[in-house]
Enzyme design. Structure first.
Site, mmCIF file in Angstrom:
data_model
loop_
_atom_site.group_PDB
_atom_site.id
_atom_site.type_symbol
_atom_site.label_atom_id
_atom_site.label_comp_id
_atom_site.label_asym_id
_atom_site.label_seq_id
_atom_site.Cartn_x
_atom_site.Cartn_y
_atom_site.Cartn_z
ATOM 1 N N ARG A 1 -65.327 27.712 -34.275
ATOM 2 C CA ARG A 1 -64.850 27.028 -33.062
ATOM 3 C C ARG A 1 -65.968 26.214 -32.418
ATOM 4 N NH1 ARG A 1 -62.662 32.073 -30.095
ATOM 5 N NH2 ARG A 1 -62.422 30.664 -28.328
ATOM 6 N N ARG B 1 -59.119 17.238 -26.731
ATOM 7 C CA ARG B 1 -60.225 17.792 -27.494
ATOM 8 C C ARG B 1 -60.697 16.865 -28.595
ATOM 9 N NH1 ARG B 1 -59.325 23.578 -26.381
ATOM 10 N NH2 ARG B 1 -60.093 24.829 -27.988
ATOM 11 N N ARG C 1 -64.449 39.306 -24.428
ATOM 12 C CA ARG C 1 -63.292 38.912 -23.608
ATOM 13 C C ARG C 1 -62.083 39.810 -23.881
ATOM 14 N NH1 ARG C 1 -61.468 32.842 -23.703
ATOM 15 N NH2 ARG C 1 -61.514 33.192 -25.958
ATOM 16 N N LYS D 1 -63.354 27.915 -18.812
ATOM 17 C CA LYS D 1 -62.281 26.991 -18.421
ATOM 18 C C LYS D 1 -61.053 27.760 -17.894
ATOM 19 C CE LYS D 1 -62.031 25.194 -22.607
ATOM 20 N NZ LYS D 1 -63.077 25.986 -23.308
ATOM 21 N N ARG E 1 -58.320 38.483 -28.384
ATOM 22 C CA ARG E 1 -57.767 37.372 -29.158
ATOM 23 C C ARG E 1 -58.213 37.440 -30.607
ATOM 24 N NH1 ARG E 1 -58.643 31.888 -25.713
ATOM 25 N NH2 ARG E 1 -59.230 31.119 -27.773
HETATM 26 P P1 AP5 Z 1 -62.759 31.965 -20.469
HETATM 27 O O1 AP5 Z 1 -62.516 31.527 -19.078
HETATM 28 O O2 AP5 Z 1 -61.678 32.686 -21.171
HETATM 29 O O3 AP5 Z 1 -63.335 30.751 -21.355
HETATM 30 P P2 AP5 Z 1 -62.628 29.438 -21.909
HETATM 31 O O4 AP5 Z 1 -63.529 28.296 -21.636
HETATM 32 O O5 AP5 Z 1 -61.220 29.352 -21.425
HETATM 33 O O6 AP5 Z 1 -62.711 29.755 -23.453
HETATM 34 P P3 AP5 Z 1 -61.595 29.677 -24.604
HETATM 35 O O7 AP5 Z 1 -62.066 30.549 -25.714
HETATM 36 O O8 AP5 Z 1 -60.238 29.921 -24.060
HETATM 37 O O9 AP5 Z 1 -61.743 28.214 -25.022
HETATM 38 P P4 AP5 Z 1 -61.283 27.612 -26.332
HETATM 39 O O10 AP5 Z 1 -61.422 26.210 -25.959
HETATM 40 O O11 AP5 Z 1 -61.985 28.054 -27.542
HETATM 41 O O12 AP5 Z 1 -59.811 28.244 -26.559
HETATM 42 P P5 AP5 Z 1 -58.356 27.668 -26.310
HETATM 43 O O13 AP5 Z 1 -57.491 28.780 -25.926
HETATM 44 O O14 AP5 Z 1 -58.398 26.469 -25.465
HETATM 45 O O15 AP5 Z 1 -64.093 32.896 -20.416
HETATM 46 C C1 AP5 Z 1 -64.598 33.509 -21.602
HETATM 47 C C2 AP5 Z 1 -65.115 34.933 -21.253
HETATM 48 O O16 AP5 Z 1 -66.252 34.812 -20.394
HETATM 49 C C3 AP5 Z 1 -64.101 35.791 -20.482
HETATM 50 O O17 AP5 Z 1 -64.195 37.121 -20.915
HETATM 51 C C4 AP5 Z 1 -64.529 35.665 -19.020
HETATM 52 O O18 AP5 Z 1 -64.217 36.816 -18.269
HETATM 53 C C5 AP5 Z 1 -66.040 35.469 -19.143
HETATM 54 N N1 AP5 Z 1 -66.584 34.572 -18.112
HETATM 55 C C6 AP5 Z 1 -66.014 33.417 -17.659
HETATM 56 N N2 AP5 Z 1 -66.807 32.844 -16.725
HETATM 57 C C7 AP5 Z 1 -67.907 33.631 -16.607
HETATM 58 C C8 AP5 Z 1 -69.098 33.575 -15.802
HETATM 59 N N3 AP5 Z 1 -69.294 32.553 -14.933
HETATM 60 N N4 AP5 Z 1 -70.009 34.564 -15.955
HETATM 61 C C9 AP5 Z 1 -69.800 35.589 -16.823
HETATM 62 N N5 AP5 Z 1 -68.701 35.707 -17.606
HETATM 63 C C10 AP5 Z 1 -67.759 34.746 -17.499
HETATM 64 O O19 AP5 Z 1 -57.975 27.183 -27.782
HETATM 65 C C11 AP5 Z 1 -57.750 28.130 -28.824
HETATM 66 C C12 AP5 Z 1 -57.374 27.438 -30.107
HETATM 67 O O20 AP5 Z 1 -56.150 26.704 -29.934
HETATM 68 C C13 AP5 Z 1 -58.378 26.391 -30.622
HETATM 69 O O21 AP5 Z 1 -59.411 26.982 -31.379
HETATM 70 C C14 AP5 Z 1 -57.465 25.500 -31.460
HETATM 71 O O22 AP5 Z 1 -57.159 26.112 -32.682
HETATM 72 C C15 AP5 Z 1 -56.185 25.458 -30.628
HETATM 73 N N6 AP5 Z 1 -56.200 24.362 -29.637
HETATM 74 C C16 AP5 Z 1 -56.171 24.486 -28.279
HETATM 75 N N7 AP5 Z 1 -56.188 23.280 -27.682
HETATM 76 C C17 AP5 Z 1 -56.241 22.358 -28.689
HETATM 77 C C18 AP5 Z 1 -56.312 20.930 -28.702
HETATM 78 N N8 AP5 Z 1 -56.331 20.204 -27.567
HETATM 79 N N9 AP5 Z 1 -56.353 20.327 -29.911
HETATM 80 C C19 AP5 Z 1 -56.327 21.031 -31.060
HETATM 81 N N10 AP5 Z 1 -56.280 22.383 -31.117
HETATM 82 C C20 AP5 Z 1 -56.239 23.045 -29.935
HETATM 83 MG MG MG Z 2 -59.307 29.454 -22.339
#
Ligand code: AP5
Ligand code: MG
Ligand code: ZN
Length: 216
Positions: free
Chosen positions: A171, A88, A127, A13, A160
């Protein structure tokens, strides 16, 4: 253009959002980034969020919805926005509909990035993120030119705190129980578009781009 990116942790994402917002000139709103920034500054929001984020649990809805409500009121969202990692839960999605309809807006597209669970662990534990500009890399799949250094700004890369094997498990469980039900919510509204997130990064961007431009 008002867009939501959905998909499990590690689906890509954030990686895709960086590319799409620079193309379309709309703000990238990531609740995860907002929590991490508050946590690193030690604000009251950060202290509260840390209790959940560090365990891999979702932050309570009332906190998360408040952040998005404030952000969507900014002028730069008038021409559109990309929400990454929000909503979410069903309550977050319902709150979002209310916030947007109160200002005569709505969601145009929901892009769901699909990636097999087995691949997500490798993506997340490998990552690396730039401390200065937030750009995302991977030790195997998306390497910076020099190890540990951001290509774009020269900042140093870090891992992270929730990208450990144990936290990733929690997660993913949170995703399955609380977030996956949203797919049906948006599918019923006819807004859901699936994109195979296992393709090369460029190919995924190309497909999202075509969907957003109405060519696919
Ligand atoms: P990346 O693009 O970083 O993946 P992502 O989908 O953004 O994954 P996240 O871990 O950020 O999602 P998340 O939903 O767990 O975390 P968030 O920060 O939102 O890619 C991942 C890796 O793969 C990278 O190294 C990249 O280079 C590689 N990659 C990407 N595409 C690729 C491809 N096509 N091929 C190969 N490699 C690839 O949330 C974190 C925390 O915040 C949550 O756990 C929660 O505690 C809180 N939080 C956030 N939003 C909410 C909400 N709405 N409600 C409640 N709590 C929330
Ligand atoms: Mg992300
Ligand atoms: Zn950087």
């Amino acid at each position: 253009m008002n867009v939501i990116f959905m998909g499990p942790p590690g689906a890509g994402k954030g990686t895709q959002a960086e590319r799409i917002v620079s193309e379309f000139g709309i703000p990238h709103i990531s609740t995860g980034d907002a929590f991490r920034s508050a946590m690193s500054q030690g604000t009251p929001l950060g202290v509260e969020a840390k209790k959940f984020v560090d365990q891999g649990l979702l932050v309570p809805d009332e906190i998360t919805i408040g952040i998005v409500r404030d952000r969507l009121a900014h002028d730069d969202c008038k021409r559109g926005f990309l929400l990454d990692g929000f909503p979410r839960t069903i309550s977050q999605a319902e709150a979002l509909d209310e916030i947007l309809s109160a200002s005569g807006r709505g969601i145009d597209h929901v892009i769901n990035l699909t990636v097999d669970r087995g691949l997500l662990l490798a993506r997340l534990t490998g990552r690396r993120i730039c401390k200065s500009c937030g750009s995302t890399y991977h030790v195997l799949f998306n390497q910076p030119k020099a190890e540990g250094v951001c290509d774009k700004c020269g900042g140093s890369l870090y891992q992270r705190s929730d990208d450990t094997e144990e936290k990733v498990g929690t997660r993913l469980d949170e995703y399955v129980s609380k977030t996956a039900p949203l797919l049906a919510f948006y599918s019923e509204q006819g807004k859901l578009r699936e994109v195979d997130g296992e393709q090369e990064i460029e190919a995924v961007t190309g497909q999202i781009d075509s969907l957003l431009r109405g060519q696919a």
